[in-house]
Write a protein that holds these residues in place. Structure first.
Motif, PDB file in Angstrom:
ATOM      1  N   THR A  11       5.767  16.395  -4.174  1.00 22.38           N
ATOM      2  CA  THR A  11       4.786  16.849  -3.232  1.00 22.38           C
ATOM      3  C   THR A  11       4.650  16.385  -1.777  1.00 22.38           C
ATOM      4  O   THR A  11       3.870  16.653  -1.140  1.00 22.38           O
ATOM      5  N   GLY A  13       6.415  12.888   0.744  1.00 22.99           N
ATOM      6  CA  GLY A  13       7.439  12.021   1.350  1.00 22.99           C
ATOM      7  C   GLY A  13       8.941  12.201   1.017  1.00 22.99           C
ATOM      8  O   GLY A  13       9.562  13.344   1.251  1.00 22.99           O
ATOM      9  N   ILE A  14       9.572  11.239   0.273  1.00 18.06           N
ATOM     10  CA  ILE A  14      10.867  11.331   0.037  1.00 18.06           C
ATOM     11  C   ILE A  14      11.277  12.265  -0.969  1.00 18.06           C
ATOM     12  O   ILE A  14      12.423  12.944  -0.675  1.00 18.06           O
ATOM     13  N   TYR A 206       3.436   0.892  10.105  1.00 19.10           N
ATOM     14  CA  TYR A 206       4.617   1.657  10.648  1.00 19.10           C
ATOM     15  C   TYR A 206       4.405   1.490  12.217  1.00 19.10           C
ATOM     16  O   TYR A 206       5.320   1.986  13.081  1.00 19.10           O
TER      17      TYR A 206
HETATM   18  P1  NDP Z   1       4.543   9.262  -1.378  1.00 21.08           P
HETATM   19  O1  NDP Z   1       3.358   8.884  -1.667  1.00 21.08           O
HETATM   20  O2  NDP Z   1       4.658  10.222  -0.097  1.00 21.08           O
HETATM   21  O3  NDP Z   1       5.159  10.155  -2.459  1.00 21.08           O
HETATM   22  C1  NDP Z   1       4.983   9.817  -4.089  1.00 21.08           C
HETATM   23  C2  NDP Z   1       5.165  11.004  -4.818  1.00 21.08           C
HETATM   24  O4  NDP Z   1       5.122  10.685  -6.265  1.00 21.08           O
HETATM   25  C3  NDP Z   1       4.206  12.152  -4.575  1.00 21.08           C
HETATM   26  O5  NDP Z   1       4.933  13.172  -4.759  1.00 21.08           O
HETATM   27  C4  NDP Z   1       3.597  12.045  -5.645  1.00 21.08           C
HETATM   28  O6  NDP Z   1       3.044  13.302  -6.272  1.00 21.08           O
HETATM   29  C5  NDP Z   1       4.442  11.332  -6.790  1.00 21.08           C
HETATM   30  N1  NDP Z   1       3.731  10.701  -7.971  1.00 21.08           N
HETATM   31  C6  NDP Z   1       3.093   9.685  -7.806  1.00 21.08           C
HETATM   32  N2  NDP Z   1       2.412   9.324  -8.924  1.00 21.08           N
HETATM   33  C7  NDP Z   1       2.697  10.094  -9.862  1.00 21.08           C
HETATM   34  C8  NDP Z   1       2.050  10.416 -11.112  1.00 21.08           C
HETATM   35  N3  NDP Z   1       1.517   9.714 -11.891  1.00 21.08           N
HETATM   36  N4  NDP Z   1       2.825  11.574 -11.850  1.00 21.08           N
HETATM   37  C9  NDP Z   1       3.648  12.657 -11.000  1.00 21.08           C
HETATM   38  N5  NDP Z   1       3.864  12.222  -9.710  1.00 21.08           N
HETATM   39  C10 NDP Z   1       3.554  11.408  -9.202  1.00 21.08           C
HETATM   40  O7  NDP Z   1       5.547   8.164  -1.209  1.00 21.08           O
HETATM   41  P2  NDP Z   1       7.217   8.132  -1.091  1.00 21.08           P
HETATM   42  O8  NDP Z   1       7.744   9.412  -0.941  1.00 21.08           O
HETATM   43  O9  NDP Z   1       7.338   6.947  -0.039  1.00 21.08           O
HETATM   44  O10 NDP Z   1       7.681   7.377  -2.444  1.00 21.08           O
HETATM   45  C11 NDP Z   1       8.601   7.998  -3.390  1.00 21.08           C
HETATM   46  C12 NDP Z   1       9.366   7.002  -3.835  1.00 21.08           C
HETATM   47  O11 NDP Z   1       9.992   6.105  -3.045  1.00 21.08           O
HETATM   48  C13 NDP Z   1       8.292   5.907  -4.952  1.00 21.08           C
HETATM   49  O12 NDP Z   1       9.032   5.465  -5.898  1.00 21.08           O
HETATM   50  C14 NDP Z   1       8.256   4.742  -3.762  1.00 21.08           C
HETATM   51  O13 NDP Z   1       8.215   3.555  -4.650  1.00 21.08           O
HETATM   52  C15 NDP Z   1       9.913   4.596  -3.201  1.00 21.08           C
HETATM   53  N6  NDP Z   1       9.752   3.905  -2.143  1.00 21.08           N
HETATM   54  C16 NDP Z   1       9.084   4.380  -0.914  1.00 21.08           C
HETATM   55  C17 NDP Z   1       9.236   3.439   0.102  1.00 21.08           C
HETATM   56  C18 NDP Z   1       8.318   3.673   1.419  1.00 21.08           C
HETATM   57  O14 NDP Z   1       8.529   2.784   2.112  1.00 21.08           O
HETATM   58  N7  NDP Z   1       7.795   4.526   1.557  1.00 21.08           N
HETATM   59  C19 NDP Z   1      10.325   2.385   0.379  1.00 21.08           C
HETATM   60  C20 NDP Z   1      11.047   2.240  -0.830  1.00 21.08           C
HETATM   61  C21 NDP Z   1      11.000   3.147  -2.071  1.00 21.08           C
HETATM   62  P3  NDP Z   1       1.434  13.573  -6.750  1.00 21.08           P
HETATM   63  O15 NDP Z   1       0.608  12.658  -5.726  1.00 21.08           O
HETATM   64  O16 NDP Z   1       1.332  15.331  -6.160  1.00 21.08           O
HETATM   65  O17 NDP Z   1       1.399  13.463  -8.363  1.00 21.08           O
END
Ligand code: NDP
Ligand code: 8X3
Length: 253
Positions: A11, A13-14, A206
């Motif tokens: 939903t 980010g990555i 950032y």
């Molecule tokens: P975002 O917050 O933009 O996205 C996180 C995603 O994870 C959302 O789609 C959210 O969906 C989902 N999510 C979180 N908790 C749950 C849950 N309990 N059940 C189902 N889905 C869940 O962050 P990022 O895109 O940055 O993060 C993605 C991954 O990358 C993570 O594992 C993060 O640790 C990792 N990461 C991020 C970095 C950064 O600097 N941003 C760097 C290194 C790693 P929803 O809320 O709809 O459930």
């Protein structure tokens, strides 16, 4: 026949960027997250833009019964999964260990470690059954080296690194590839979630340099998955040019 990619946490980010990238390369997608409206809107826009099929599954990855049900409910034509991107995850809070909030700890451990395990545990038997599969776990630079106040988040990502290495050994005999992608700072909703909606604090993370975008990471994830079948990129770290390690980012402020 189009390949299938299963992407958790699509939903935002990555995960969202990976969904777009894999659709662009004609993968059909299974995308997950808790926010149903966003998930449905994303699915519609991807179907229109890329002419691929998209299945949405809305559940909380911390809920083992819900993960089990989502896999059990997969229609027959969606069960031959080529790529699983274990991406859903979060940081909650940034406190010294002695002030850590138990609820934050539970959220991070239950999502980043147990959620990833549940997903993998229920989907891997399908991969074994169909004799194919590639799992990409999204770790973090934070899993390589801890940083002040990162304690539990860093620990969950170190666990993802270790679990990935174990998975790779266990799945070797089935020809299932297991890769770890470890990004540095990526501007997504990550910091807003970490700081519980405080947009100023999140923005500050950032400022003064060019962070990665979700697209940058999706490019790497797709590259990892586009190798010939005999090649596995087991581990790749991708960081902004301005970042040397988890706590050294060169900022021009
Ligand atoms: P975002 O917050 O933009 O996205 C996180 C995603 O994870 C959302 O789609 C959210 O969906 C989902 N999510 C979180 N908790 C749950 C849950 N309990 N059940 C189902 N889905 C869940 O962050 P990022 O895109 O940055 O993060 C993605 C991954 O990358 C993570 O594992 C993060 O640790 C990792 N990461 C991020 C970095 C950064 O600097 N941003 C760097 C290194 C790693 P929803 O809320 O709809 O459930
Ligand atoms: C997210 C990157 O450095 O904020 O994993 O922990 S960091």
């Amino acid at each position: 026949m189009n390949k299938i990619a299963y992407i958790t946490g699509a939903t935002s980010g990555i995960g969202k960027a990976c969904a777009m990238k894999f659709a662009d390369y004609s993968y059909n997608l299974i995308i997950t997250g808790r926010r149903k409206e966003i998930l449905d809107e994303l699915a519609d826009s991807i179907r229109k833009k890329y002419k691929v099929e998209v299945l949405t599954q809305c559940f909380d990855i911390r809920d083992r019964a819900a993960v089990k049900k989502s896999v059990k409910d997969l229609p027959m034509e969606w069960r031959e999964i080529d790529v699983l991107i274990n991406n859903a995850g979060l940081a909650s809070g940034l406190n010294p260990i002695q002030e850590g909030l138990y609820d934050d700890w539970d959220k991070m451990i239950d999502t980043n470690v147990k959620g990833l395990l549940y997903m993998t545990r229920y989907l891997v038997p399908l991969m074994i059954l169909h004799n194919k599969g590639h799992i990409v776990n999204i770790g973090s630079i934070a899993g390589r080296d801890a940083y002040p106040n990162g304690n539990v988040y860093c620990g969950t990502k170190a666990a993802v690194d270790s679990i990935t290495r174990g998975m790779r050994m266990d799945l070797l005999q089935y020809g299932i590839r297991v890769s770890l992608v470890e990004p540095g700072a990526v501007e997504t909703e990550f910091s807003e979630v970490r700081f519980k909606g405080d947009k100023n604090k999140a923005k500050n993370v950032y400022e003064g340099y060019e962070p990665l975008t979700g697209d940058d990471v999706a490019d790497v994830v797709y590259f990892v998955c586009s190798m010939p079948a005999h090649v596995n990129i087991s581990d790749v770290m991708v960081v902004p040019t301005a970042q040397a390690n988890p706590f050294l980012i060169h900022k021009n402020l």
